[in-house]
Design a protein around this motif. Structure first.
Motif, PDB file in Angstrom:
ATOM      1  N   GLY A 193       0.801  -1.218   0.000  1.00  9.45           N
ATOM      2  CA  GLY A 193       0.000   0.000   0.000  1.00  9.45           C
ATOM      3  C   GLY A 193       0.831   1.263   0.000  1.00  9.45           C
ATOM      4  N   GLN A 194       0.134   2.396   0.086  1.00  4.28           N
ATOM      5  CA  GLN A 194       0.797   3.695   0.008  1.00  4.28           C
ATOM      6  C   GLN A 194       1.064   4.331   1.369  1.00  4.28           C
ATOM      7  OE1 GLN A 194      -2.448   3.358  -1.519  1.00  4.28           O
ATOM      8  NE2 GLN A 194      -1.526   2.478  -3.341  1.00  4.28           N
ATOM      9  N   LEU A 195       0.311   3.987   2.379  1.00  3.38           N
ATOM     10  CA  LEU A 195       0.414   4.623   3.682  1.00  3.38           C
ATOM     11  C   LEU A 195       1.537   4.007   4.508  1.00  3.38           C
ATOM     12  CD1 LEU A 195      -1.050   6.714   5.497  1.00  3.38           C
ATOM     13  CD2 LEU A 195      -2.419   4.831   6.378  1.00  3.38           C
ATOM     14  N   THR A 196       2.351   4.836   5.144  1.00  2.18           N
ATOM     15  CA  THR A 196       3.415   4.351   6.016  1.00  2.18           C
ATOM     16  C   THR A 196       2.820   3.926   7.350  1.00  2.18           C
ATOM     17  OG1 THR A 196       4.992   5.849   4.981  1.00  2.18           O
ATOM     18  CG2 THR A 196       5.592   4.997   7.147  1.00  2.18           C
ATOM     19  N   ASP A 197       3.197   2.744   7.799  1.00  2.00           N
ATOM     20  CA  ASP A 197       2.801   2.184   9.097  1.00  2.00           C
ATOM     21  C   ASP A 197       1.275   2.236   9.319  1.00  2.00           C
ATOM     22  OD1 ASP A 197       3.355   0.831  11.427  1.00  2.00           O
ATOM     23  OD2 ASP A 197       3.736   2.653  12.575  1.00  2.00           O
TER      24      ASP A 197
ATOM     25  N   TYR B  76      -4.679  -1.500  11.455  1.00  3.40           N
ATOM     26  CA  TYR B  76      -5.675  -2.464  10.988  1.00  3.40           C
ATOM     27  C   TYR B  76      -6.943  -1.735  10.542  1.00  3.40           C
ATOM     28  CZ  TYR B  76      -8.877  -6.480  11.199  1.00  3.40           C
ATOM     29  OH  TYR B  76      -9.804  -7.449  10.912  1.00  3.40           O
ATOM     30  N   LYS B  77      -7.373  -0.778  11.325  1.00  2.00           N
ATOM     31  CA  LYS B  77      -8.596  -0.022  10.995  1.00  2.00           C
ATOM     32  C   LYS B  77      -8.439   0.700   9.656  1.00  2.00           C
ATOM     33  CE  LYS B  77     -11.821   3.337  12.872  1.00  2.00           C
ATOM     34  NZ  LYS B  77     -12.174   4.199  13.993  1.00  2.00           N
ATOM     35  N   GLN B  78      -7.279   1.290   9.417  1.00  2.00           N
ATOM     36  CA  GLN B  78      -7.046   1.986   8.153  1.00  2.00           C
ATOM     37  C   GLN B  78      -7.063   1.010   6.974  1.00  2.00           C
ATOM     38  OE1 GLN B  78      -3.371   3.774   9.509  1.00  2.00           O
ATOM     39  NE2 GLN B  78      -4.247   5.837   9.338  1.00  2.00           N
TER      40      GLN B  78
ATOM     41  N   ARG C 210       7.684  -2.799   1.509  1.00  2.00           N
ATOM     42  CA  ARG C 210       7.827  -2.802   2.964  1.00  2.00           C
ATOM     43  C   ARG C 210       6.633  -3.505   3.607  1.00  2.00           C
ATOM     44  NH1 ARG C 210       9.006   2.112   7.142  1.00  2.00           N
ATOM     45  NH2 ARG C 210       9.066   0.768   8.997  1.00  2.00           N
ATOM     46  N   PHE C 211       6.935  -4.398   4.530  1.00  2.00           N
ATOM     47  CA  PHE C 211       5.920  -5.140   5.278  1.00  2.00           C
ATOM     48  C   PHE C 211       5.768  -4.478   6.641  1.00  2.00           C
ATOM     49  CE2 PHE C 211       4.679  -8.471   8.275  1.00  2.00           C
ATOM     50  CZ  PHE C 211       3.592  -9.039   7.617  1.00  2.00           C
ATOM     51  N   TYR C 212       4.521  -4.230   7.022  1.00  2.00           N
ATOM     52  CA  TYR C 212       4.223  -3.612   8.310  1.00  2.00           C
ATOM     53  C   TYR C 212       3.514  -4.628   9.201  1.00  2.00           C
ATOM     54  CZ  TYR C 212       5.130   0.732   5.824  1.00  2.00           C
ATOM     55  OH  TYR C 212       5.718   1.732   5.071  1.00  2.00           O
ATOM     56  N   PRO C 213       4.124  -5.044  10.299  1.00  2.00           N
ATOM     57  CA  PRO C 213       3.421  -5.955  11.210  1.00  2.00           C
ATOM     58  C   PRO C 213       2.144  -5.314  11.743  1.00  2.00           C
ATOM     59  CG  PRO C 213       5.762  -5.880  11.726  1.00  2.00           C
ATOM     60  CD  PRO C 213       5.489  -4.774  10.743  1.00  2.00           C
ATOM     61  N   ALA C 214       1.112  -6.115  11.860  1.00  2.00           N
ATOM     62  CA  ALA C 214      -0.144  -5.644  12.436  1.00  2.00           C
ATOM     63  C   ALA C 214       0.025  -5.485  13.952  1.00  2.00           C
ATOM     64  CB  ALA C 214      -1.266  -6.636  12.130  1.00  2.00           C
TER      65      ALA C 214
END
Length: 181
Positions: free
Chosen positions: A38-42, A45-47, A138-142
């Motif tokens: 996606g485009q958003l950094t960090d 879950y809600k987003q 980039r993978f962001y942990p939930a």
């Protein structure tokens, strides 16, 4: 002798399902639920659930390729979700639930592309596979409460009705790949 670990990043609907499925496999040392693509950094879950960030719910699987090959992970992955429904898994609808292989090397890309071509050539699914094969970003942990969700919430209705049947299916179909316990 140190074991060489590799990482696979896979999206196939709700990450709670995939995390529970992959945690039970021999050679898998770690599974993290999170977001990718996606485009958003960090993102939260809600987003991501709002469907506007471009991320997919995914799992990052750390594995020993000497015990379980990337192709074996793909075999389990494609048996654990419906790769023919665009942006949907069951009642989960939106781009965040898309099917995707986010590759970390050319070898993973080629293996995924060949695997998908084989599924389509054999007619394993009534419709063509729509799983995207794209480079891992980039993978962001939930958030922490999403990690080990099935193990910590086995009695929750979603876990009983959606996650457990997938876990049991993998245990039966891939019994030789599943760790005891």
């Amino acid at each position: 002798m140190d074991t060489q670990q590799e990482v696979a990043t896979l999206a196939g609907g709700c990450f709670w399902c995939l995390e529970a499925v992959f945690r039970q496999l021999h050679g898998v040392s770690k599974v993290v639920s999170g977001f990718i693509g996606g485009q958003l950094t960090d993102p939260s879950y809600k987003q991501v659930c709002g469907g506007m960030t471009g991320h997919a719910e995914a799992v990052q699987v750390t594995f020993d390729p000497n015990v379980i090959a990337f192709g074996d992970l793909l075999e389990v992955f494609f048996a654990s979700h419906n790769p023919t429904t665009l942006n949907r898994q069951g009642n989960d609808i939106g781009t965040q639930y898309r099917s995707g292989v986010f590759y970390h090397s050319d070898a993973q890309r080629m293996t995924a592309e060949q695997f998908i071509a084989g599924l389509n050539a054999r007619g394993e699914w009534p419709d063509p596979v729509v799983t995207e094969v794209t480079p891992a970003s980039r993978f962001y942990p939930a958030e922490n409460y999403h990690q080990d969700y099935f193990a910590n919430n086995t009695r929750q209705p979603y876990c009983q009705l959606v996650v457990l049947p997938k876990v049991l299916k993998v245990r039966q179909r891939f019994a030789k790949k599943v760790s005891a316990g």
